[in-house]
Scaffold this active site. Structure first.
Site, short mmCIF file in Angstrom:
data_model
loop_
_atom_site.label_atom_id
_atom_site.label_comp_id
_atom_site.label_asym_id
_atom_site.label_seq_id
_atom_site.Cartn_x
_atom_site.Cartn_y
_atom_site.Cartn_z
N HIS A 248 53.63 19.75 42.84
CA HIS A 248 53.51 20.93 43.71
C HIS A 248 53.22 20.54 45.17
CE1 HIS A 248 49.04 20.68 43.00
NE2 HIS A 248 49.01 21.17 44.23
N ASP B 29 53.07 18.73 36.21
CA ASP B 29 52.82 18.65 37.65
C ASP B 29 52.66 17.18 38.07
OD1 ASP B 29 52.34 19.37 40.25
OD2 ASP B 29 50.28 20.05 39.90
N SER C 60 44.67 18.07 46.04
CA SER C 60 45.81 18.06 45.12
C SER C 60 46.60 16.76 45.18
CB SER C 60 46.75 19.22 45.45
OG SER C 60 46.17 20.45 45.10
#
Length: 471
Positions: A268, A313, A410
């Protein structure tokens, strides 16, 4: 004449019987002078006489307390009592292969010699990697009832067959204390114009959320979520940390150094900017003059990534120029899937680092933060979330303490140490807020993607790979 003689003999015999009885049986008053027995019950001297096991428990039935008074020792009392109550269960020698039998009340216990197990030590134990990882420092494999150790890339197996010896100065997963406190000036940063999302024979592709099967329970998880209440990570303590920089020179995510050319991150993160550069070896990103930007040549996104739910992911970035390893820049080791699942993820804690927000609504950090987060069992993890936790995810965190990854972290590393070696076990992916009570951080489970990672790196390895790298 004969009948008269017979009658006389009979009368004589009958007359002699009382005399014979008196010669055989003594009268009671005479007999008691020879035969005496002390009465047991209610004897006036009973309590002051020294204990005797025959008198206490053989001549009559005794209690465990009476036996304890005789032995004056709990262990000896237990050994006697288990036999006294129902006999010795060990008389039949039920323990095989020279196991030691210990009697119990209505049962027995076998203590087996090394290499044997079972109630009666009847099973020969096959050497297993499940027992202390087969004593291996890194990877363990069971081969023909025996264990076989191997090591991560950049290490060789020691002569003992268990240890792993680093072959280079900057072998993966090692924290090296830096002696050089000076940071050299590095070139001004420059961005690559773009990066490619490559379809690698159906291994990778850009996935549109509308074509993906939604796995969520309700609304989407918070985007770009995923250090809160962390400690400062000193130079060289998180050497595998990579920072993703957008086209404006701003840090927006993290990554993990795998080799001189490859950085692991979250899928992402690839949707956050038009171009990506990577910075390594820094713990203070406010010092832009010391940045050395490494330009991303290509990005490989997993073909099954679901943007709406963050399933699968994971992505890999290939750099145009190689990372130069040093005391402050070292790759994390890539584990085998079995080693990660059976050993690493059964440790108490993992290590998470990043430059993300200091709290849920706060600003991002210029200083690299690091925290230890405990692994959370899958059942607790699933109950805690409003969204589906897929097999490609796992939970870590406290649940009742404000220590978590947060927005801006992230793609960063979840590292697990085994001995002195640090392995990549997760990728910071998403969460419901940051450090909320009853909530945990959600991470991509790297062990599910080991073959994919190795395939991408092998097929796209630049021919000019630096010799300092370890794949």
């Amino acid at each position: 004449m004969a009948p008269q003689l017979l009658l006389c003999l009979i009368l004589t015999f009958l007359w002699s019987l009382p005399e014979a009885e008196s010669n055989v049986f003594l009268k009671s008053n005479v007999a008691n002078r020879f035969l005496q027995r002390t009465k047991r019950a209610n004897s006036i001297f009973e309590e002051i006489r020294p204990g005797n096991i025959e008198r206490e428990c053989v001549e009559e039935k005794c209690s465990k307390e009476e036996a304890r008074e005789v032995f004056q020792d709990n262990e000896k009392t237990e050994a006697f009592w288990t036999v006294y109550v129902d006999g010795d269960q060990c008389l039949s020698n039920p323990c095989h292969y020279r196991g030691t039998c210990k009697d119990g009340i209505g049962s027995y216990t076998c203590t087996c010699l090394p290499g044997y197990e079972g109630k009666n030590c009847e099973h020969v134990v096959v050497k297993s990697c499940r027992l202390f990882n087969g004593n291996c420092w890194h990877f363990c494999k069971t081969v023909q009832n025996d264990t076989q150790c191997s090591c991560a890339e950049g290490y060789r197996l020691g002569v003992d067959g268990f240890s792993c010896i680093a072959e280079g100065d900057f072998s993966c997963g090692r924290i090296i204390k830096s002696r050089n406190k000076r940071e050299a000036s590095l070139p001004d940063f420059h961005f690559s114009d773009d990066y490619d999302a490559i379809d690698e024979n159906n291994l990778v592709e850009t996935v549109q959320s509308q074509s993906a099967t939604l796995l969520k329970k309700s609304d989407n998880p918070s985007p770009d979520i995923r250090i809160v209440s962390g400690l400062d990570c000193k130079l060289g303590e998180c050497p595998w940390q990579a920072v993703l920089i957008d086209e404006h020179g701003k840090a927006f995510g993290g990554g993990t150094i795998l080799s001189p050319y490859f950085v692991l991150t979250a899928a992402h993160c690839l949707n956050q900017t038009k171009s990506i550069a990577v910075v390594v070896g820094q713990v203070d990103i406010s010092r832009k003059e010391t940045r050395h930007l490494l330009h991303v040549d290509k990005a490989y996104m997993h073909s099954k990534y679901v943007r709406a739910t963050y399933d699968h992911d994971i992505a890999i970035l290939r750099l145009r120029t190689p990372i130069q390893f040093s005391e402050n820049v070292v790759p994390a080791c890539l584990p085998t899937a079995d080693f990660a699942d059976e050993v690493l993820m059964k440790q108490d804690f993992g290590i998470v680092s990043g430059f993300g927000r200091l709290h849920e609504r706060g600003s991002t950090s210029d200083i690299l933060k690091v925290i230890r987060v405990p692994y959370v069992d899958r059942y607790t993890c699933m109950l805690s979330s409003n969204y589906r936790i897929t097999p490609s995810m796992f939970c870590a965190g406290y649940g009742n303490q404000p220590q978590d990854a947060c927005q801006g972290d992230s793609g960063g590393p979840h590292i697990t140490a085994y001995g002195d070696t640090h392995f990549i076990t997760g990728i910071i992916s998403w969460g419901e807020g940051c450090g909320r009570k009853g909530k945990y951080g959600i991470y991509t489970k790297v062990s599910n993607f080991i073959p994919w990672i190795k395939t991408i790196m092998r097929r796209n390895q630049p021919s000019t790979e630096s010799s300092t790298g370890r794949l």
